[in-house]
Design a protein around this motif. Structure first.
Motif, short mmCIF file in Angstrom:
data_model
loop_
_atom_site.label_atom_id
_atom_site.label_comp_id
_atom_site.label_asym_id
_atom_site.label_seq_id
_atom_site.Cartn_x
_atom_site.Cartn_y
_atom_site.Cartn_z
N LEU A 191 4.35 13.84 0.47
CA LEU A 191 5.11 12.80 1.18
C LEU A 191 4.48 11.44 0.95
N ILE A 192 5.33 10.43 0.75
CA ILE A 192 4.88 9.06 0.46
C ILE A 192 5.26 8.16 1.63
N ARG A 193 4.35 7.27 1.98
CA ARG A 193 4.64 6.23 2.97
C ARG A 193 4.22 4.90 2.35
N LEU A 194 5.11 3.93 2.41
CA LEU A 194 4.88 2.62 1.80
C LEU A 194 4.71 1.56 2.86
N GLY A 195 3.59 0.84 2.80
CA GLY A 195 3.35 -0.31 3.66
C GLY A 195 3.63 -1.57 2.84
N ARG A 196 4.67 -2.30 3.23
CA ARG A 196 5.05 -3.50 2.48
C ARG A 196 4.27 -4.70 2.99
N GLY A 197 3.58 -5.38 2.08
CA GLY A 197 2.77 -6.55 2.43
C GLY A 197 3.63 -7.71 2.90
N GLN A 198 3.13 -8.39 3.92
CA GLN A 198 3.80 -9.55 4.48
C GLN A 198 2.98 -10.81 4.20
N ALA A 199 3.59 -11.96 4.25
CA ALA A 199 2.92 -13.22 3.93
C ALA A 199 1.72 -13.47 4.84
N ALA A 200 1.78 -13.00 6.09
CA ALA A 200 0.68 -13.20 7.04
C ALA A 200 -0.49 -12.24 6.78
N GLN A 247 9.70 4.33 6.39
CA GLN A 247 9.77 5.75 6.71
C GLN A 247 9.16 6.57 5.57
N THR A 248 8.58 7.71 5.91
CA THR A 248 8.04 8.63 4.92
C THR A 248 9.18 9.23 4.09
N PHE A 249 8.95 9.40 2.79
CA PHE A 249 9.96 10.02 1.93
C PHE A 249 9.27 10.98 0.96
N PRO A 250 9.98 12.01 0.48
CA PRO A 250 9.36 13.01 -0.39
C PRO A 250 9.19 12.51 -1.83
N SER A 251 8.09 12.94 -2.43
CA SER A 251 7.88 12.63 -3.86
C SER A 251 8.49 13.72 -4.74
N GLY A 252 8.68 14.91 -4.18
CA GLY A 252 9.16 16.04 -4.97
C GLY A 252 8.03 16.81 -5.64
N VAL A 270 0.85 -1.19 0.00
CA VAL A 270 0.00 0.00 0.00
C VAL A 270 0.89 1.24 0.00
N ALA A 271 0.63 2.17 -0.92
CA ALA A 271 1.32 3.45 -0.95
C ALA A 271 0.32 4.52 -0.54
N VAL A 272 0.72 5.36 0.43
CA VAL A 272 -0.12 6.45 0.92
C VAL A 272 0.63 7.75 0.63
N VAL A 273 -0.06 8.70 -0.03
CA VAL A 273 0.56 9.97 -0.41
C VAL A 273 -0.26 11.10 0.21
N ASN A 274 0.42 11.98 0.96
CA ASN A 274 -0.24 13.16 1.49
C ASN A 274 -0.46 14.14 0.34
#
Length: 87
Positions: free
Chosen positions: A41-50, A57-62, A32-36
Motif C-alpha cells: 500500500l502506498i500513501r503520498l504526502g504532498r508538499g505544501q509551500a509552507a 488516501q492510501t492506494f494499492p501498488s499491486g 513523500v511516498a510511503v510504501v508498506n
C-alpha cells in the motif's frame, strides 16, 4: 509538519515502511511516498509551500512484499515517478 529530505532517488526503511522523496505531482515542491513493505500500500504526502505535507488516501501498488523503492524522473520530464521492487 516540516521534514528534511535527502536527495532524490534514494529510498529509506522505517519500521514496516519504505519511503522516498520526489516531486510526484509536478508542482515543484518535495513530496513523500510511503510504501508498506508487506502489503504494498502506498500513501503520498504532498508538499505544501509552507513546508508541511497533506496526506492522500492510501492506494494499492499491486505488488506484495516490496523490498526496495526509488524515486526519480524515470519516464516523465515534469514530475518524479516511484519505482517499486518485489520478488
Amino acid at each position: 509538519m516540516a521534514i528534511a529530505c535527502p536527495a532524490q532517488g534514494q529510498g529509506f526503511l522505517a519500521g514496516e515502511d519504505l519511503w522516498a522523496t520526489g516531486d510526484f505531482d509536478g508542482d515543484g515542491l518535495r513530496d513523500v511516498a510511503v510504501v508498506n513493505r508487506e502489503s504494498g500500500l502506498i500513501r503520498l504526502g504532498r508538499g505544501q509551500a509552507a513546508g508541511d505535507l497533506v496526506w492522500n488516501q492510501t492506494f494499492p501498488s499491486g505488488l506484495p512484499a516490496v523490498t526496495a523503492l526509488a524515486a526519480d524522473r524515470f519516464d516523465h520530464p515534469d514530475h518524479d515517478s516511484l519505482m517499486l521492487v518485489s520478488p
